[in-house]
Write a protein that holds these residues in place. Structure first.
Motif, PDB file in Angstrom:
ATOM      1  N   ASP A 385       0.732  -1.232   0.202  1.00  0.00           N
ATOM      2  CA  ASP A 385       0.037  -0.168  -0.196  1.00  0.00           C
ATOM      3  C   ASP A 385       0.991   1.074   0.053  1.00  0.00           C
ATOM      4  N   ILE A 386       2.048   1.258   0.761  1.00  0.00           N
ATOM      5  CA  ILE A 386       2.898   2.394   0.923  1.00  0.00           C
ATOM      6  C   ILE A 386       3.403   2.620  -0.388  1.00  0.00           C
ATOM      7  N   ALA A 387       4.021   1.518  -0.979  1.00  0.00           N
ATOM      8  CA  ALA A 387       4.791   1.503  -2.408  1.00  0.00           C
ATOM      9  C   ALA A 387       3.797   1.935  -3.546  1.00  0.00           C
ATOM     10  N   ARG A 388       2.432   1.765  -3.605  1.00  0.00           N
ATOM     11  CA  ARG A 388       1.527   1.946  -4.461  1.00  0.00           C
ATOM     12  C   ARG A 388       1.238   3.545  -4.171  1.00  0.00           C
ATOM     13  N   GLN A 389       0.980   4.049  -2.973  1.00  0.00           N
ATOM     14  CA  GLN A 389       0.693   5.442  -2.694  1.00  0.00           C
ATOM     15  C   GLN A 389       1.913   6.223  -3.236  1.00  0.00           C
ATOM     16  N   LEU A 390       3.297   6.064  -3.029  1.00  0.00           N
ATOM     17  CA  LEU A 390       4.338   6.772  -3.211  1.00  0.00           C
ATOM     18  C   LEU A 390       4.519   6.903  -4.845  1.00  0.00           C
ATOM     19  N   VAL A 391       4.137   5.654  -5.558  1.00  0.00           N
ATOM     20  CA  VAL A 391       4.286   5.637  -6.932  1.00  0.00           C
ATOM     21  C   VAL A 391       3.376   6.636  -7.600  1.00  0.00           C
ATOM     22  N   VAL A 392       2.128   6.591  -7.074  1.00  0.00           N
ATOM     23  CA  VAL A 392       0.745   7.524  -7.627  1.00  0.00           C
ATOM     24  C   VAL A 392       1.544   8.779  -7.275  1.00  0.00           C
ATOM     25  N   GLU A 393       1.926   9.311  -6.253  1.00  0.00           N
ATOM     26  CA  GLU A 393       2.353  10.506  -5.834  1.00  0.00           C
ATOM     27  C   GLU A 393       3.477  11.129  -6.780  1.00  0.00           C
ATOM     28  N   LEU A 394       4.419  10.172  -6.911  1.00  0.00           N
ATOM     29  CA  LEU A 394       5.589  10.634  -7.877  1.00  0.00           C
ATOM     30  C   LEU A 394       5.090  10.999  -9.158  1.00  0.00           C
ATOM     31  N   GLY A 395       4.049   9.846  -9.740  1.00  0.00           N
ATOM     32  CA  GLY A 395       3.474  10.310 -11.008  1.00  0.00           C
ATOM     33  C   GLY A 395       2.645  11.397 -11.283  1.00  0.00           C
ATOM     34  N   THR A 396       1.988  11.990 -10.137  1.00  0.00           N
ATOM     35  CA  THR A 396       1.153  13.150 -10.191  1.00  0.00           C
ATOM     36  C   THR A 396       1.986  14.285  -9.907  1.00  0.00           C
ATOM     37  N   HIS A 397       2.959  14.240  -8.831  1.00  0.00           N
ATOM     38  CA  HIS A 397       3.580  15.496  -8.196  1.00  0.00           C
ATOM     39  C   HIS A 397       5.057  15.343  -8.721  1.00  0.00           C
ATOM     40  N   SER A 398       5.524  15.917  -9.683  1.00  0.00           N
ATOM     41  CA  SER A 398       6.919  15.756  -9.841  1.00  0.00           C
ATOM     42  C   SER A 398       7.480  16.423  -8.921  1.00  0.00           C
ATOM     43  N   ASP A 399       7.101  17.592  -8.141  1.00  0.00           N
ATOM     44  CA  ASP A 399       7.964  18.284  -7.272  1.00  0.00           C
ATOM     45  C   ASP A 399       7.740  17.915  -5.706  1.00  0.00           C
ATOM     46  N   LYS A 408      13.072   2.053  -8.279  1.00  0.00           N
ATOM     47  CA  LYS A 408      12.711   1.061  -7.031  1.00  0.00           C
ATOM     48  C   LYS A 408      11.667   0.874  -6.350  1.00  0.00           C
ATOM     49  N   LEU A 409      10.895   2.044  -6.417  1.00  0.00           N
ATOM     50  CA  LEU A 409       9.311   1.784  -5.848  1.00  0.00           C
ATOM     51  C   LEU A 409       8.557   0.706  -6.839  1.00  0.00           C
TER      52      LEU A 409
END
Length: 979
Positions: A385-399, A408-409
């Motif tokens: 769940d943590i990995a999924r959330q961080l991947v989504v956040e990196l994809g939508t918010h580059s900053d 790695k995620l």
């Protein structure tokens, strides 16, 4: 008077008398020379007067629905046959109140119960008060959940009532359909049990136990494709064995089944079913027929002047032949066994700093030790769940301020999403607290220098699962392992009636199986147990019931993934020597092979220049990944399935990761990846050879040579696992102690001539590192002096020549007792150490195992014996110069010397056979002396083996082992039906 046949009459309803178990047993019973079986037809039983029933000398009769028990009793009074199961007691078995009364009188634990009698003439037994979460019956309070049973044992309409906290209501626990309803018997002990066991006795000294999922859990009965209830194997405790004997004797039922509940560390008998059989067990059919035949012959043979020899006491002691040629009593078997064939292990490391990872670390008390291992499905789900959330956040918010690498995620996410579910067997996540962050290595990207801050090192491990081939290996080796025990006769082909199974069923085998927490190790242990004890069904229930894998840290597991100081020094030396772009010099040989190990010297001689060989390995890996990519582009390979459901994409991921990690950015090689490379290529050469990829044979040879240098060095630097060594020592010492928990109570062992003479077996399943460590103790622990003991020297020379401890490798310690040493007590115990070399395909006793690769003396393709020749080196053979190969390897028999020749009674008269050498090598056989250990020689064969008393007999007893080997073929029917 002339001898005549003993007629055994079968009086039961057709559904029972012609059932598969009954038919299997009766056909085996007919193999007794002086026994004839007559089955009475149902029409005769129901419609003919007992005076017209066929005459018999022995009667096997039991009640079932529609059976005229009164007529059977009258027939028994008229003809006075010998009764296998008492008929009068079968009236009591039909009434649960009487069953419980008898159990109480015999001191057998049973559920707390009360009887509600709705008879108007006995109002004092009809007081019922119902509450929301309890009932009160005649003053006794039963909190829910409780079970309601009809008094009639023929009525299977049983109900369980649940408390409101569990949703309330009731559930019918039906197994068969009946409409009767009478008074109820209430018990309240089932709420803590998940499995109920069915125990089957054949006389007071034999019991077979199986478990089924308790219907009390959900009201449902698990059934197989044929509609039969699924059952699992069970090992009875000493107290449960005593209960089985008590039930058999109290109800006077030689063949008897009863239900056993285990709850809160106690066992309770909740039903006695009378005459019942195990379903689908050839071993049980053999045992039951032999025991019944012996009981009948023992009782009736003198009356009919039939020769019948009573087995002697010596026949009951577990005597086996030893490699020294003498017959000794086997007392203890201890084995440390590596797991079976597995998929390649894979690992990914990443540094994480996100608060969510720290919250997870704190939630599971990671700060207590600074380390955390996550294997449970709910824990792995949280990481996903943590990995999924961080991947989504990196994809939508580059900053966004997420320091973890997206690649790695994504890899973490994809691995955790594999298989579609978590089992806790095939993946795990480890978190280690780093107070100053993770130091950068030369192979990693150089990020902007920052102030060190705390972080977590996340290590994801996957793969390493036991393959189908590994399961077959373990199960076959389990079968072969029986051959060391009395009655094993060195033969496990087909389905022999091995003495181990007899020892186990007659309460004289003390067996415990332990495994580390790794899934592949646990499943190996379960598969081995399945073969060892002739079990049936899936591995999971066997694992749950028979393998102990909890709290094995320090014994078979280690929570510490950090390297010891010794390992750091070894790895530093390996990196130093293996990174030199030059041929090995004399100093390198002294540093890497100070003990003169023949296998290590052979590998170094073949490698010559380690960097040059690493260059070749890297080029071959690049070529391999290129070939796989081309296959992926080919439409014909789109749906290609590799071994164990692997795809070409997953195979490419494996090799691409090794390609990236093996050669670092500075051009040097990470030699810690060599074992992984060898692991992968060995797997693909063995299981994916159909792909016909070019260069795989060469890659296998080169990587094996490198691995044979690196792996033994790293393994030798591992700790010696003192807990395991101490446990083995305790196992040997306790063999001679009086442990009543593992034996039959002497007051109830009249039928077993030597009840105290049991065999203790302890099996420890673990990883390769533990086997290496234990072997190092034997090699370098100063047990014996090679200069004074030639047998030990030959054994050490053989070990020196072994390059790899392959799958299913075993170290077996066998403790014997020489009963001929009556006065010299110090000389009675004898230890035999055996190394089972899985790659050579043999087991203790030299029995060949077909599923294992045979490397033998003649080198197979890719073996190191041919490497130097293939490379064309003119270098002298350093291995021969420094540590000569064993000129006279310690030999033991490829097949057992005990070849069946002819049968006399329950003893086998055996002829000798001399066959040579196998993959198992004897370390030595020694007796314990006050001052020194005396060598025990090899050579002569033995001429006899003894069976157990319970299954023994006379010259008329059939050898059911021969029939059992062909159990797939139907027995020639020799039964007589009287309709």
């Amino acid at each position: 008077p002339p001898e005549r046949q003993i007629v055994v009459g079968i009086c039961a309803m057709t559904k029972k008398s012609k059932s598969k178990p009954m038919t299997q047993i009766l056909e085996r019973l007919c193999k007794f020379e002086y026994i004839t079986v007559v089955i009475m037809g149902e029409d005769v039983i129901l419609n003919e007067p007992v005076e017209n029933w066929p005459a018999c000398d022995c009667l096997i009769s039991f009640h079932s629905k529609g059976f005229p028990l009164d007529k059977a009793v009258a027939y028994a009074k008229l003809c006075k046959p010998f009764l296998i199961n008492d008929l009068d007691m079968q009236y009591y078995i039909q009434d649960r109140r009487e069953v419980y009364r008898i159990l109480q009188e015999e001191g057998i634990d049973l559920p707390r119960y009360a009887v509600l009698n709705r008879d108007p003439d006995r109002p004092e037994e009809c007081n019922l008060v119902e509450g929301e979460d309890h009932v009160e019956v005649n003053g006794a309070i039963f909190p829910k959940p409780f079970v309601e049973k009809p008094v009639s044992a023929e009525d299977h309409n049983v109900y369980i009532y649940y408390p409101t906290s569990a949703g309330g209501g009731s559930q019918r626990l039906f197994r068969k359909k009946y409409l009767l309803e009478a008074a109820v018997c209430l018990g309240g002990c089932v709420r803590c049990t998940c499995f109920s066991s069915q125990v089957y006795t054949v006389g007071p000294d034999y019991a077979h136990a199986e478990a089924r999922k308790s219907p009390a859990l959900d009201g449902k009965v698990e059934r197989d494709s044929e509609g039969k209830e699924i059952r699992y194997p069970v090992m009875l405790t000493a107290m449960e064995k005593l209960v089985a004997r008590k039930v058999c004797v109290a109800f006077k039922q030689t063949v008897c089944g009863f239900d056993l509940l285990r709850a809160n560390g106690h066992s309770f008998v909740c039903d006695v079913n009378g005459f019942s059989f195990v379903k689908n067990s050839m071993k049980y059919y053999d045992d039951c027929a032999k025991i019944l035949g012996n009981i009948i012959m023992r009782e009736l043979a003198p009356q009919f002047h039939i020769p019948w020899s009573i087995p002697t006491e010596a026949e009951d002691i577990p005597i086996v032949p030893t490699t020294s040629g003498t017959m000794m009593e086997l007392r203890c078997v201890i084995a440390v066994i590596r797991h079976g064939d597995r998929t390649p292990k894979q690992k990914m490391k990443m540094e994480v700093k996100h608060p969510r990872f720290f919250e997870l670390f704190e939630k599971y008390d990671g700060y207590k030790t600074g380390k955390l291992k996550l294997k449970k499905p709910e824990q792995l789900q949280e990481v996903l769940d943590i990995a999924r959330q961080l991947v989504v956040e990196l994809g939508t918010h580059s900053d966004c301020e997420i320091e973890e690498r997206k690649s790695k995620l994504e890899q973490l996410k994809s691995v955790l999403e594999m298989y579609g579910h978590f089992s806790g067997i095939n993946r795990k996540v480890q978190l280690t607290y780093l107070p100053h962050g993770h130091p950068k290595t030369a192979s990693e990207d150089e990020d902007a220098r920052r102030e060190p801050s705390p972080s977590l090192l996340l290590v994801l491990k996957w793969g390493g699962e036991l393959t189908p081939a590994g399961r077959v290996q373990a199960e076959e080796l389990g079968r072969a392992f029986r051959c060391m025990y009395p009655g094993g006769q060195g033969d496990y082909a087909g389905f022999p009636g091995c003495g181990l199974l007899r020892l186990h069923s007659t309460y004289r085998h003390d067996l415990k199986i332990y495994a580390s927490d790794e899934g592949r190790v646990q499943m190996t242990a379960a598969a081995f147990a399945k073969g060892l004890l002739a079990l049936e069904g899936e591995l999971t229930p066997i694992l749950v019931q028979m393998v102990k894998s909890a709290n094995m840290n320090g014994l078979l597991d280690s929570d510490s993934d950090s390297l010891s100081s010794c390992q750091h020094r070894v790895k530093a030396r390996l990196h130093e020597i293996m990174q030199k772009d030059a041929e090995f010099c004399e100093e390198d040989y002294e540093k890497l092979a100070p003990t003169g190990s023949a296998s290590l010297l052979n590998s170094m001689t073949f490698i010559q220049n380690p960097v040059e060989v690493c260059n070749q390995v890297f080029a071959l890996i690049e070529n391999l990944t290129s070939q796989i990519r081309k296959r992926l582009e080919d439409p014909k390979s789109a749906d290609l399935q590799l071994y164990h459901s692997e795809t070409l994409e997953l195979m490419l991921q494996r090799w691409s990761k090794l390609e990236r990690d093996f050669r670092m950015k500075n051009g040097r090689y990470d030699i810690s990846k060599i074992p992984d490379i060898y692991d992968c290529i060995k797997y693909d050469v063995q299981h994916n050879c159909a792909l016909k990829l070019e260069g795989t044979a060469e890659l296998f040879k080169l990587s094996k040579a490198l691995a044979d240098v690196i792996i033994p060095q790293v393994r030798a630097a591992l700790p010696a696992w003192p807990c395991l060594c101490c446990q083995i020592q305790l196992d040997l010492q306790r063999t001679h102690e009086d442990e009543s928990v593992n034996k039959l109570h002497p007051l109830y062992s009249r039928g077993v001539l030597s009840p105290g003479r049991h065999v203790r077996t302890r099996l420890y399943f673990t990883s390769e590192s533990h086997v290496h460590s234990l072997l190092s103790i034997f090699r370098y622990g100063g047990l014996l002096d090679e200069n004074k003991d030639q047998q030990w020297k030959r054994a050490m020379d053989y070990l020196s020549a072994i390059s790899e401890l392959n799958y299913m490798t075993q170290i077996v310690i066998m403790l014997y007792e020489d009963n001929n040493k009556v006065r010299d007590l110090e000389a009675r115990p004898r230890l035999q150490l055996v190394l089972g070399s899985a790659c050579s395909g043999h087991v203790p006793g030299g029995v060949p195992v077909s599923f294992l690769q045979n490397e033998g003396k003649k080198a197979s393709q890719g073996s190191l014996d041919n490497l130097s020749k293939e490379k064309g080196t003119d270098e002298p053979d350093r291995a021969q110069q420094r540590s000569p190969q064993p000129s006279e390897p310690v030999s033991i028999q490829r097949r057992s010397p005990l070849i069946r020749n002819r049968k006399t009674g329950s003893m086998e008269v055996l002829s000798e056979s001399s066959s040579k050498s196998g993959g198992y090598r004897l370390f030595s056989t020694y007796s314990r002396q006050s001052s020194e250990m005396k060598q025990s020689g090899l050579g002569s064969q033995c001429t006899g083996l003894f069976s157990t008393t319970v299954l023994g007999g006379s010259s008329s007893a059939p050898n059911l082992q021969d029939y059992a080997r062909s159990h797939g073929k139907k027995f020639a029917s020799s039964l007589t039906y009287k309709d």
